[in-house]
Design a protein around this motif. Structure first.
Motif, short mmCIF file in Angstrom:
data_model
loop_
_atom_site.label_atom_id
_atom_site.label_comp_id
_atom_site.label_asym_id
_atom_site.label_seq_id
_atom_site.Cartn_x
_atom_site.Cartn_y
_atom_site.Cartn_z
N ARG A 170 2.52 -4.54 4.16
CA ARG A 170 3.67 -3.97 3.46
C ARG A 170 3.29 -2.59 2.93
N VAL A 171 4.15 -1.63 3.21
CA VAL A 171 3.89 -0.26 2.76
C VAL A 171 4.99 0.19 1.81
N GLN A 172 4.64 1.11 0.95
CA GLN A 172 5.60 1.65 -0.02
C GLN A 172 5.77 3.14 0.25
N LEU A 173 7.00 3.55 0.49
CA LEU A 173 7.33 4.94 0.78
C LEU A 173 8.32 5.44 -0.26
N VAL B 297 10.90 2.49 -1.48
CA VAL B 297 11.16 1.34 -0.62
C VAL B 297 9.86 0.68 -0.21
N VAL B 298 9.92 -0.60 -0.09
CA VAL B 298 8.80 -1.40 0.41
C VAL B 298 9.26 -2.08 1.69
N GLY B 299 8.45 -2.01 2.72
CA GLY B 299 8.84 -2.61 3.99
C GLY B 299 7.66 -2.79 4.92
N VAL B 300 7.97 -3.26 6.12
CA VAL B 300 6.94 -3.49 7.14
C VAL B 300 7.35 -2.76 8.42
N TYR B 301 6.38 -2.58 9.27
CA TYR B 301 6.59 -1.84 10.50
C TYR B 301 7.68 -2.48 11.37
N ASP B 302 8.54 -1.63 11.91
CA ASP B 302 9.60 -2.03 12.82
C ASP B 302 9.43 -1.21 14.09
N ALA B 303 9.34 -1.86 15.24
CA ALA B 303 9.04 -1.16 16.49
C ALA B 303 10.18 -0.30 17.01
N VAL C 193 0.85 -1.18 0.00
CA VAL C 193 0.00 0.00 0.00
C VAL C 193 0.89 1.24 0.00
N ARG C 194 0.64 2.13 -0.94
CA ARG C 194 1.45 3.35 -1.06
C ARG C 194 0.91 4.41 -0.11
N ILE C 195 1.72 4.86 0.82
CA ILE C 195 1.34 5.91 1.76
C ILE C 195 2.48 6.92 1.86
N GLY C 196 2.19 8.06 2.44
CA GLY C 196 3.20 9.09 2.62
C GLY C 196 4.06 8.82 3.85
N LEU C 197 5.19 9.47 3.89
CA LEU C 197 6.08 9.31 5.05
C LEU C 197 5.42 9.82 6.33
N LEU C 198 4.67 10.92 6.22
CA LEU C 198 4.01 11.46 7.40
C LEU C 198 2.99 10.48 7.94
N ASP C 199 2.23 9.84 7.06
CA ASP C 199 1.22 8.86 7.48
C ASP C 199 1.89 7.68 8.18
N TYR C 200 2.97 7.17 7.57
CA TYR C 200 3.65 6.02 8.19
C TYR C 200 4.24 6.40 9.54
N ALA C 201 4.96 7.52 9.59
CA ALA C 201 5.63 7.92 10.82
C ALA C 201 4.62 8.18 11.94
N SER C 202 3.49 8.79 11.62
CA SER C 202 2.47 9.06 12.63
C SER C 202 1.89 7.76 13.17
N ARG C 203 1.61 6.81 12.29
CA ARG C 203 1.06 5.52 12.74
C ARG C 203 2.10 4.76 13.56
N ALA C 204 3.37 4.84 13.16
CA ALA C 204 4.41 4.10 13.87
C ALA C 204 4.69 4.68 15.25
N ILE C 205 4.67 6.00 15.39
CA ILE C 205 5.01 6.64 16.65
C ILE C 205 3.81 6.75 17.59
N PHE C 206 2.71 7.29 17.10
CA PHE C 206 1.57 7.59 17.97
C PHE C 206 0.60 6.43 18.12
N ASP C 207 0.63 5.49 17.18
CA ASP C 207 -0.26 4.32 17.27
C ASP C 207 0.52 3.04 17.51
N GLN C 208 1.84 3.18 17.71
CA GLN C 208 2.72 2.03 17.94
C GLN C 208 2.54 0.93 16.89
N GLY C 209 2.21 1.34 15.67
CA GLY C 209 2.13 0.40 14.57
C GLY C 209 0.88 -0.45 14.53
N ARG C 210 -0.08 -0.22 15.45
CA ARG C 210 -1.27 -1.09 15.47
C ARG C 210 -2.07 -0.99 14.18
#
Length: 254
Positions: free
Chosen positions: A160-163, A216-222, A137-154
């Motif tokens: 798999r996301v594409q940035l 880049v394509v990758g998955v959430y890393d805590a 799924v193609r998302i923006g860096l802001l969307d990924y970073a917000s989900r990773a930091i404030f939602d702990q990746g839930r």
């Protein structure tokens, strides 16, 4: 500076803004939604400059007796005001610089130099909508970073996301994928940074080729790392695929 020179500067400035607006050059400075306003401003400058030039040529033409009464009147009026006969201060010639900058230099979009001197900028949204369909799924860096930091990746799960962004060296030997975000224009640009983990290909790992854009394509890393500029957390992405891409026309994320 006389009226004709002022008119020529307006024409040059209007032409420079119009040229930038009808090409992708304007995307280096403002959001795409402001294109119409730039074109309107450029047309207004061109019309004003043309009208001023026409008026200056009319009033500057010699009288039937061969004597330029209008010039004498303007010259005398300037003498009365400052005693020197100068029509406008010489500093007015500095107005040429923006026009020449757009026509000849064309400053690029903000990149790693600005990002390396500004801390990562994140804002917590009120909620996290489900990710769109697709793999990756193609998302923006802001969307990924917000989900990773404030939602702990839930809300990311194991999707798999594409940035897409440019690479630059980060703290503790990390490689950072970065993209500048703007609210209005380059003056308020701020970087969003994502640290890259996993098996990174040449050009990213070690000493990355700054300003090179990657998809880049990758998955959430805590894991997270601290930004040395403002001590904010930078999230990780575990990369599974990566490839170099051409610099996009729209380099800012908004």
């Amino acid at each position: 500076m006389n009226r004709q020179a002022q008119a020529v500067i307006l024409l040059l400035l209007g032409g420079a803004v119009l040229r930038a607006s009808v090409t992708d050059q304007y995307l280096n400075y403002v959001k795409p939604g402001l294109r119409g306003f730039l074109i309107a401003a450029a047309v207004l400058l061109l019309l004003t400059g043309a009208a001023a030039l026409w008026q200056g040529m009319r009033t500057g033409s010699p009288a039937p007796d061969g004597h330029d009464h209008d010039h004498d009147h303007e010259h005398g009026h300037a003498d009365d005001e400052d005693g020197h006969g100068h029509h406008s201060p010489r500093v007015a010639w500095l107005l040429l610089l923006p026009a020449l900058g757009l026509l000849l230099v064309a400053p690029p979009a903000l990149g790693s130099y600005a990002a390396g001197r500004t801390g990562t900028a994140l804002t917590a949204p009120s909620d996290f909508a489900p990710l769109p369909a697709g793999d990756p799924v193609r998302i923006g860096l802001l969307d990924y970073a917000s989900r990773a930091i404030f939602d702990q990746g839930r809300s990311l799960g194991d999707r798999r996301v594409q940035l897409t962004g440019f690479v630059m060296p980060g703290p503790d030997g990390t490689t950072i994928l970065t993209r500048m975000i703007v609210s209005c224009c380059a003056a308020d640009a701020r970087p969003i940074k994502v640290a890259l983990g996993g098996d990174l290909p040449p050009g990213i790992a070690g000493d990355p080729n700054e300003e090179q854009w990657f998809e880049v394509v990758g998955v959430y890393d805590a894991r997270t790392v601290k930004d040395p500029v403002n001590a904010e957390s930078i999230p990780y992405l575990r990369v599974v695929e990566a490839k170099a891409v051409a610099t996009p026309a729209e380099q800012y994320e908004s």
